[in-house]
Design a protein around this motif. Structure first.
Motif, PDB file in Angstrom:
ATOM      1  N   ASN A  13       0.859  -1.174   0.000  1.00 46.18           N
ATOM      2  CA  ASN A  13       0.000   0.000   0.000  1.00 46.18           C
ATOM      3  C   ASN A  13       0.901   1.230   0.000  1.00 46.18           C
ATOM      4  O   ASN A  13       2.014   1.176   0.524  1.00 46.18           O
ATOM      5  N   THR A  14       0.428   2.307  -0.583  1.00 44.62           N
ATOM      6  CA  THR A  14       1.164   3.568  -0.576  1.00 44.62           C
ATOM      7  C   THR A  14       0.516   4.478   0.455  1.00 44.62           C
ATOM      8  O   THR A  14      -0.707   4.658   0.458  1.00 44.62           O
ATOM      9  N   ILE A  15       1.350   5.026   1.334  1.00 46.03           N
ATOM     10  CA  ILE A  15       0.859   5.849   2.435  1.00 46.03           C
ATOM     11  C   ILE A  15       1.553   7.197   2.379  1.00 46.03           C
ATOM     12  O   ILE A  15       2.775   7.271   2.221  1.00 46.03           O
ATOM     13  N   LYS A  16       0.782   8.269   2.523  1.00 49.97           N
ATOM     14  CA  LYS A  16       1.307   9.636   2.427  1.00 49.97           C
ATOM     15  C   LYS A  16       1.986  10.077   3.716  1.00 49.97           C
ATOM     16  O   LYS A  16       1.516  10.984   4.402  1.00 49.97           O
ATOM     17  N   ARG A  17       3.065   9.390   4.043  1.00 47.35           N
ATOM     18  CA  ARG A  17       3.917   9.734   5.182  1.00 47.35           C
ATOM     19  C   ARG A  17       5.334   9.310   4.835  1.00 47.35           C
ATOM     20  O   ARG A  17       5.549   8.527   3.912  1.00 47.35           O
ATOM     21  N   SER A  18       6.289   9.789   5.587  1.00 39.54           N
ATOM     22  CA  SER A  18       7.688   9.449   5.318  1.00 39.54           C
ATOM     23  C   SER A  18       7.984   8.004   5.716  1.00 39.54           C
ATOM     24  O   SER A  18       7.338   7.457   6.615  1.00 39.54           O
ATOM     25  N   PRO A  19       8.983   7.395   5.078  1.00 42.45           N
ATOM     26  CA  PRO A  19       9.371   6.036   5.477  1.00 42.45           C
ATOM     27  C   PRO A  19       9.710   5.946   6.973  1.00 42.45           C
ATOM     28  O   PRO A  19       9.338   4.970   7.629  1.00 42.45           O
ATOM     29  N   MET A  20      10.368   6.962   7.518  1.00 43.81           N
ATOM     30  CA  MET A  20      10.767   6.910   8.925  1.00 43.81           C
ATOM     31  C   MET A  20       9.553   6.967   9.849  1.00 43.81           C
ATOM     32  O   MET A  20       9.508   6.249  10.850  1.00 43.81           O
ATOM     33  N   GLY A 103       4.593   9.745  -1.156  1.00 47.45           N
ATOM     34  CA  GLY A 103       4.583   9.098   0.150  1.00 47.45           C
ATOM     35  C   GLY A 103       5.540   7.929   0.178  1.00 47.45           C
ATOM     36  O   GLY A 103       6.621   7.963  -0.400  1.00 47.45           O
ATOM     37  N   THR A 104       5.093   6.849   0.812  1.00 45.38           N
ATOM     38  CA  THR A 104       5.939   5.668   1.012  1.00 45.38           C
ATOM     39  C   THR A 104       5.204   4.418   0.570  1.00 45.38           C
ATOM     40  O   THR A 104       4.033   4.225   0.899  1.00 45.38           O
ATOM     41  N   GLU A 105       5.901   3.587  -0.155  1.00 49.07           N
ATOM     42  CA  GLU A 105       5.390   2.266  -0.521  1.00 49.07           C
ATOM     43  C   GLU A 105       5.730   1.320   0.632  1.00 49.07           C
ATOM     44  O   GLU A 105       6.893   1.177   1.004  1.00 49.07           O
ATOM     45  N   VAL A 106       4.708   0.693   1.213  1.00 47.95           N
ATOM     46  CA  VAL A 106       4.887  -0.260   2.304  1.00 47.95           C
ATOM     47  C   VAL A 106       4.574  -1.642   1.736  1.00 47.95           C
ATOM     48  O   VAL A 106       3.481  -1.862   1.209  1.00 47.95           O
ATOM     49  N   VAL A 107       5.552  -2.545   1.821  1.00 43.96           N
ATOM     50  CA  VAL A 107       5.378  -3.898   1.289  1.00 43.96           C
ATOM     51  C   VAL A 107       5.579  -4.897   2.428  1.00 43.96           C
ATOM     52  O   VAL A 107       6.639  -4.908   3.058  1.00 43.96           O
ATOM     53  N   VAL A 108       4.541  -5.702   2.684  1.00 47.52           N
ATOM     54  CA  VAL A 108       4.631  -6.761   3.696  1.00 47.52           C
ATOM     55  C   VAL A 108       4.701  -8.087   2.954  1.00 47.52           C
ATOM     56  O   VAL A 108       3.854  -8.381   2.113  1.00 47.52           O
TER      57      VAL A 108
END
Length: 166
Positions: A13-20, A103-108
């Protein structure tokens, strides 16, 4: 010894926040039950080891110990369960800048042996607890928490009467 059934799930999912920002929230493992309702709690034993408590779709309590195997702030957290876990699992969550400053791509990426093996996996899916759908919804909850500051819900809201009794 019963044969294990290895299940692999990969969701993003792509989330509009920084990776950190996203890494910091996820790295506090006690936050994860808010995202994944089947988790009852996660307790850190030290900086890399934790105890996980969950409930199966059939209502059975399971628990296991896990350890973080890779930890790069703002980039990746990887884990694996320790021996004799009720649910053997391993996986990672990766945080990388999304294209176009979106934003940030989050991959689980997760591997696990379902409690009860193939039969347990089938029963879980029949009860509407498809692990892939649970992970997809968990990432949606994570997005809402991180972008809106809350996870909207209709739980505990009174039902309307649709104008009856007026």
């Amino acid at each position: 010894m019963a044969a294990t059934v290895q299940t692999r799930i990969r969701r993003s999912n792509t989330i509009k926040r920084s990776p950190m920002d996203l890494y910091d929230y996820w790295r506090d493992l006690s936050n994860l039950p808010e995202l994944m309702p089947y988790l009852e709690r996660v307790i850190m034993s030290d900086t890399t080891r934790s105890r996980w408590y969950a409930r199966t779709p059939g209502g059975q309590s399971i628990e296991w110990n896990a350890r973080i195997t890779e930890d790069e702030p703002g980039r990746v957290i990887a884990w694996e369960s320790e021996e004799d876990a009720d649910m053997a699992s391993s996986g990672s969550v990766r945080f990388s800048p999304a294209p176009g400053d979106k934003g940030t791509e989050v991959v689980v990426d997760m591997n696990y042996d379902p409690p009860g093996g193939a039969l347990g996996d089938m029963v879980s899916k029949l009860l509407g607890e498809n692990p892939a759908q649970v992970l997809t919804e968990g990432l949606r909850r994570f997005k809402r928490r991180m972008e809106a500051g809350e996870i909207p819900t209709i739980e505990s809201q009174p039902r309307g009467t649709c104008g009856k009794g007026r």
